[in-house]
Motif scaffolding. Structure first.
Motif, PDB file in Angstrom:
ATOM      1  N   ASP A 104      -9.029   5.559  -0.555  1.00  0.00           N
ATOM      2  CA  ASP A 104      -8.470   6.467   0.455  1.00  0.00           C
ATOM      3  C   ASP A 104      -7.073   6.928   0.064  1.00  0.00           C
ATOM      4  O   ASP A 104      -6.247   6.118  -0.347  1.00  0.00           O
ATOM      5  CB  ASP A 104      -8.370   5.764   1.815  1.00  0.00           C
ATOM      6  N   CYS A 159       0.826  -1.221   0.000  1.00  0.00           N
ATOM      7  CA  CYS A 159       0.000   0.000   0.000  1.00  0.00           C
ATOM      8  C   CYS A 159       0.857   1.266   0.000  1.00  0.00           C
ATOM      9  O   CYS A 159       0.615   2.191  -0.763  1.00  0.00           O
ATOM     10  CB  CYS A 159      -0.914   0.035   1.215  1.00  0.00           C
ATOM     11  N   MET A 206      -6.262   1.238   6.659  1.00  0.00           N
ATOM     12  CA  MET A 206      -4.968   1.052   7.326  1.00  0.00           C
ATOM     13  C   MET A 206      -5.147  -0.047   8.360  1.00  0.00           C
ATOM     14  O   MET A 206      -5.823   0.118   9.360  1.00  0.00           O
ATOM     15  CB  MET A 206      -4.532   2.383   7.972  1.00  0.00           C
ATOM     16  N   VAL A 236      10.406  -1.138  11.785  1.00  0.00           N
ATOM     17  CA  VAL A 236       9.696  -0.609  10.607  1.00  0.00           C
ATOM     18  C   VAL A 236       9.723   0.926  10.636  1.00  0.00           C
ATOM     19  O   VAL A 236       9.987   1.578   9.627  1.00  0.00           O
ATOM     20  CB  VAL A 236       8.235  -1.129  10.560  1.00  0.00           C
ATOM     21  N   MET A 237       9.483   1.493  11.842  1.00  0.00           N
ATOM     22  CA  MET A 237       9.508   2.959  11.966  1.00  0.00           C
ATOM     23  C   MET A 237      10.897   3.497  11.596  1.00  0.00           C
ATOM     24  O   MET A 237      11.016   4.494  10.894  1.00  0.00           O
ATOM     25  CB  MET A 237       9.191   3.411  13.400  1.00  0.00           C
ATOM     26  N   PHE A 267      -8.294   7.567  11.687  1.00  0.00           N
ATOM     27  CA  PHE A 267      -7.953   7.429  10.269  1.00  0.00           C
ATOM     28  C   PHE A 267      -8.785   6.307   9.649  1.00  0.00           C
ATOM     29  O   PHE A 267      -9.513   5.604  10.345  1.00  0.00           O
ATOM     30  CB  PHE A 267      -6.456   7.119  10.092  1.00  0.00           C
ATOM     31  N   SER A 268      -8.601   6.144   8.341  1.00  0.00           N
ATOM     32  CA  SER A 268      -9.371   5.156   7.594  1.00  0.00           C
ATOM     33  C   SER A 268      -9.105   3.727   8.091  1.00  0.00           C
ATOM     34  O   SER A 268      -7.988   3.386   8.492  1.00  0.00           O
ATOM     35  CB  SER A 268      -8.960   5.271   6.123  1.00  0.00           C
ATOM     36  N   GLU A 296       5.344  13.680  12.997  1.00  0.00           N
ATOM     37  CA  GLU A 296       4.613  12.597  13.657  1.00  0.00           C
ATOM     38  C   GLU A 296       5.557  11.794  14.543  1.00  0.00           C
ATOM     39  O   GLU A 296       6.474  11.160  14.043  1.00  0.00           O
ATOM     40  CB  GLU A 296       3.997  11.659  12.602  1.00  0.00           C
TER      41      GLU A 296
HETATM   42  C1  HEC Z   1      -4.031  -2.217   2.939  1.00  0.00           C
HETATM   43  C2  HEC Z   1      -3.219  -1.067   2.724  1.00  0.00           C
HETATM   44  C3  HEC Z   1      -2.236  -0.667   3.818  1.00  0.00           C
HETATM   45  C4  HEC Z   1      -1.246  -1.399   4.371  1.00  0.00           C
HETATM   46  C5  HEC Z   1      -0.877  -2.861   4.090  1.00  0.00           C
HETATM   47  C6  HEC Z   1      -0.572  -0.547   5.313  1.00  0.00           C
HETATM   48  N1  HEC Z   1      -1.165   0.681   5.321  1.00  0.00           N
HETATM   49 FE1  HEC Z   1      -0.639   2.247   6.494  1.00  0.00          FE
HETATM   50  N2  HEC Z   1      -2.164   3.348   5.735  1.00  0.00           N
HETATM   51  C7  HEC Z   1      -3.019   2.941   4.729  1.00  0.00           C
HETATM   52  C8  HEC Z   1      -3.937   4.028   4.416  1.00  0.00           C
HETATM   53  C9  HEC Z   1      -5.037   3.992   3.371  1.00  0.00           C
HETATM   54  C10 HEC Z   1      -3.609   5.094   5.266  1.00  0.00           C
HETATM   55  C11 HEC Z   1      -4.263   6.476   5.315  1.00  0.00           C
HETATM   56  C12 HEC Z   1      -5.338   6.515   6.349  1.00  0.00           C
HETATM   57  C13 HEC Z   1      -5.996   7.883   6.474  1.00  0.00           C
HETATM   58  O1  HEC Z   1      -5.328   8.908   6.228  1.00  0.00           O
HETATM   59  O2  HEC Z   1      -7.186   7.926   6.831  1.00  0.00           O
HETATM   60  C14 HEC Z   1      -2.502   4.621   6.079  1.00  0.00           C
HETATM   61  C15 HEC Z   1      -1.920   5.379   7.065  1.00  0.00           C
HETATM   62  C16 HEC Z   1      -0.816   5.002   7.791  1.00  0.00           C
HETATM   63  C17 HEC Z   1      -0.239   5.773   8.856  1.00  0.00           C
HETATM   64  C18 HEC Z   1      -0.779   7.072   9.405  1.00  0.00           C
HETATM   65  C19 HEC Z   1      -0.061   8.269   8.901  1.00  0.00           C
HETATM   66  C20 HEC Z   1      -0.630   9.538   9.484  1.00  0.00           C
HETATM   67  O3  HEC Z   1      -1.400  10.199   8.772  1.00  0.00           O
HETATM   68  O4  HEC Z   1      -0.292   9.900  10.610  1.00  0.00           O
HETATM   69  C21 HEC Z   1       0.834   5.056   9.293  1.00  0.00           C
HETATM   70  C22 HEC Z   1       1.795   5.462  10.400  1.00  0.00           C
HETATM   71  C23 HEC Z   1       0.913   3.849   8.537  1.00  0.00           C
HETATM   72  N3  HEC Z   1      -0.119   3.829   7.641  1.00  0.00           N
HETATM   73  C24 HEC Z   1       1.882   2.874   8.733  1.00  0.00           C
HETATM   74  C25 HEC Z   1       1.838   1.623   8.121  1.00  0.00           C
HETATM   75  C26 HEC Z   1       2.791   0.581   8.408  1.00  0.00           C
HETATM   76  C27 HEC Z   1       3.972   0.721   9.349  1.00  0.00           C
HETATM   77  C28 HEC Z   1       2.404  -0.483   7.685  1.00  0.00           C
HETATM   78  C29 HEC Z   1       3.058  -1.857   7.652  1.00  0.00           C
HETATM   79  C30 HEC Z   1       3.405  -2.428   8.944  1.00  0.00           C
HETATM   80  C31 HEC Z   1       1.210  -0.110   6.940  1.00  0.00           C
HETATM   81  N4  HEC Z   1       0.908   1.180   7.231  1.00  0.00           N
HETATM   82  C32 HEC Z   1       0.519  -0.931   6.087  1.00  0.00           C
HETATM   83  C33 HEC Z   1      -3.014   1.700   4.112  1.00  0.00           C
HETATM   84  C34 HEC Z   1      -2.176   0.661   4.414  1.00  0.00           C
END
Ligand code: HEC
Length: 381
Positions: A69, A52, A105, A120-121, A101-102, A83
Motif C-alpha cells: 500500500d 512505516c 494503517m 504526535v499530530m 483507508f487500508s 486534513e
Molecule cells: C504498519 C505501518 C504503519 C504504521 C506503524 C503507521 N502507519 Fe499510518 N498509514 C499506513 C499506511 C499504509 C497508510 C495509508 C493508508 C491508505 O491510504 O489506504 C497510513 C495512513 C495514515 C494516515 C492517513 C492519511 C490520510 O490519507 O488522510 C494517518 C493520519 C496516519 N497513517 C498516521 C499514523 C500515525 C500517527 C502513526 C503512529 C502513531 C502511524 N500512522 C503508524 C501505515 C502505517
C-alpha cells in the motif's frame, strides 16, 4: 507501623502527605502533577509511526516495509494541510478502515492516549513548514448559496425545484480546483427547465410560465485566501458570468456579469461555525449588492461516525440606486457526510423568500458534493 514514633522526618513527610491530600488542590497544580511532563510527540512518532511513515514523514523506503500500500507523504503541504487533526486522530486511533483507508494503517487506541496522539499530530504538523497553506480545520461545511472562503477541490451538483407557482427545475454542476497554497478556480455550468422567461436558471431561480429547457449562463471564477489562522479565513474572489444562456427562455441574463466578493469563514466554540460573503454584481448599467450569512454547527453521530451540520442561511440583495428595495431569503438546511471517508456529502434545504413572496416561490434545494482530492467518488464507503 506508626512511622512518626521511629523517624521524625518520615513522620513529618507522612503528615504533610495526608494534609496535602485533604487540601483542595488548585487545578493547574493537579495537572502538573499528573503523569510526568507533556508527551513528547517526536519520541512517540519515532516509536509508533516512523517504521512505516519514515522519520521525515515521507514514508519508509519500499524495501524496508512488508506491504504494497502506498504511504502518504506527510511533508506534502498540499495533502497534509487540508486534513484536520481530528480526522487524523480518528484514523490513528481506530486504524485505516475507519475512514475507508487500508488496514495496514494500524489502530493505536490501546497504545496511545488522546494527549499522546495530539502530541504526535503536533509533530507531524512540523513536516509541512510552509504556513501559507490554510489548515483543513477551516474547511467548514458548505452552505447552499454562500461561497466559502476556503479554497477547494470539489464537484458539486445542485438541484432546485420550485415548490409552488410556475415550475422551475434548476441544476448547477460546479467544478472547483485549488492551485498553489491559497488559490482556487471554478467553472459552473447551470442548466435546467423553467416555465417562463421570468425564471432565471442558476442559483437565483425565481418565478416562472412556458417551459424552457437549456443551458444557463456559464460562470468562471477565481478565489484567493488572503489571510488565515487556526480559526479564521478571509478571502477575495470574483466570478464572471458569460451570456451563454437562453435569455428568451428565461435561462440566463444575456449579458456579461462580473461579481467580485469577499468571504469569511470563522470557527466558533463547540463545533460551531459562521460564514459571511458580501459582494456586488455588475450587469450592464445596473449594480446589485448582495450579502449572505450562515450560522451552523456540526454534530457527529457515534465516536467516529458521520457529521451532521444543520445551518441557517440568510440571503440579502439590493440594486444600487434610488428607490430599490432589498430582497431577503431564509434557507434552513442540513448537510450530512454520506460515506466513511466523509468526502461525499449531501445538503438538503428550503429557500423561503421573506420579501416579495407573492412573486417568488419557495424552493427546495439539494446538492451532492464530492471532495475529489480525498479519493474517488466510489472510494471509502
Ligand atoms: C504498519 C505501518 C504503519 C504504521 C506503524 C503507521 N502507519 Fe499510518 N498509514 C499506513 C499506511 C499504509 C497508510 C495509508 C493508508 C491508505 O491510504 O489506504 C497510513 C495512513 C495514515 C494516515 C492517513 C492519511 C490520510 O490519507 O488522510 C494517518 C493520519 C496516519 N497513517 C498516521 C499514523 C500515525 C500517527 C502513526 C503512529 C502513531 C502511524 N500512522 C503508524 C501505515 C502505517
Amino acid at each position: 507501623m506508626p512511622l512518626a514514633e521511629h523517624n521524625p522526618t518520615r513522620g513529618l513527610a507522612a503528615l504533610l502527605f495526608i494534609v496535602s491530600a485533604l487540601l483542595p488542590v488548585p487545578q493547574s497544580l493537579e495537572a502538573s502533577q499528573a503523569p510526568q511532563a507533556a508527551p513528547d510527540g517526536m519520541t512517540l512518532y519515532e516509536a509508533g509511526c516512523a517504521s512505516c511513515h519514515g522519520s521525515d514523514g515521507r514514508g519508509a523506503p519500499a524495501d524496508r516495509i512488508a506491504f504494497e500500500d502506498p504511504l502518504p507523504d506527510l511533508t506534502d503541504c498540499s495533502f497534509a494541510s487540508r486534513e484536520p487533526d481530528a480526522d487524523w486522530i480518528i484514523v490513528s486511533k481506530a486504524g485505516g478502515p475507519i475512514r475507508g483507508f487500508s488496514d495496514v494503517m494500524p489502530a493505536f487506541e490501546e497504545a496511545f492516549d488522546d494527549d499522546q496522539l495530539q502530541a504526535v499530530m503536533d509533530h507531524i504538523r512540523t513536516f509541512c513548514t510552509d504556513r501559507a497553506w490554510p489548515r483543513g480545520e477551516l474547511n467548514l461545511p458548505r452552505p447552499l448559496f454562500t461561497e466559502k472562503a476556503y479554497p477547494e477541490d470539489e464537484w458539486v451538483w445542485t438541484t432546485g425545484v420550485n415548490a409552488e407557482g410556475a415550475g422551475a427545475v434548476i441544476n448547477e454542476l460546479l467544478y472547483e480546483k485549488r492551485f498553489g497554497s491559497r488559490n482556487q478556480i471554478e467553472v459552473a455550468l447551470p442548466f435546467g427547465f423553467a416555465e417562463s422567461p421570468a425564471a432565471p436558471v442558476g442559483r437565483d431561480a425565481g418565478p416562472a410560465s412556458d417551459w424552457g429547457v437549456g443551458l444557463g449562463d456559464i460562470e468562471v471564477g477565481y478565489k484567493r485566501a488572503l489571510v488565515h489562522n487556526l480559526a479564521t479565513i478571509f478571502s477575495f474572489g470574483t466570478e464572471l458570468k458569460l451570456p451563454t444562456g437562453d435569455e428568451e427562455r428565461g435561462i440566463g441574463e444575456g449579458e456579461f456579469r462580473l461579481e467580485p466578493f469577499l468571504a469569511l469563514g470563522q470557527i466558533l466554540p463547540g463545533d460551531g461555525f459562521f460564514h459571511l460573503q458580501a459582494g456586488a454584481e455588475f450587469l450592464g448599467e445596473t449594480t446589485e449588492g448582495f450579502w449572505r450569512a450562515v450560522l451552523g454547527r456540526t454534530f457527529t453521530s457515534g465516536e467516529f461516525g458521520r457529521s451532521w451540520s444543520p445551518m441557517i442561511e440568510v440571503l440579502g440583495s439590493a440594486d444600487v440606486g434610488e428607490g430599490s428595495r432589498s430582497q431577503w431569503d431564509l434557507v434552513p438546511q442540513m448537510q450530512v457526510t454520506l460515506n466513511t471517508r466523509q468526502h461525499v456529502m449531501l445538503n438538503v434545504g428550503v429557500r423561503f423568500p421573506l420579501t416579495d413572496s407573492d412573486a417568488r416561490s419557495t424552493q427546495f434545494l439539494v446538492y451532492l458534493l464530492w471532495d475529489w482530492f480525498d479519493g474517488g467518488l466510489f472510494d471509502g464507503w
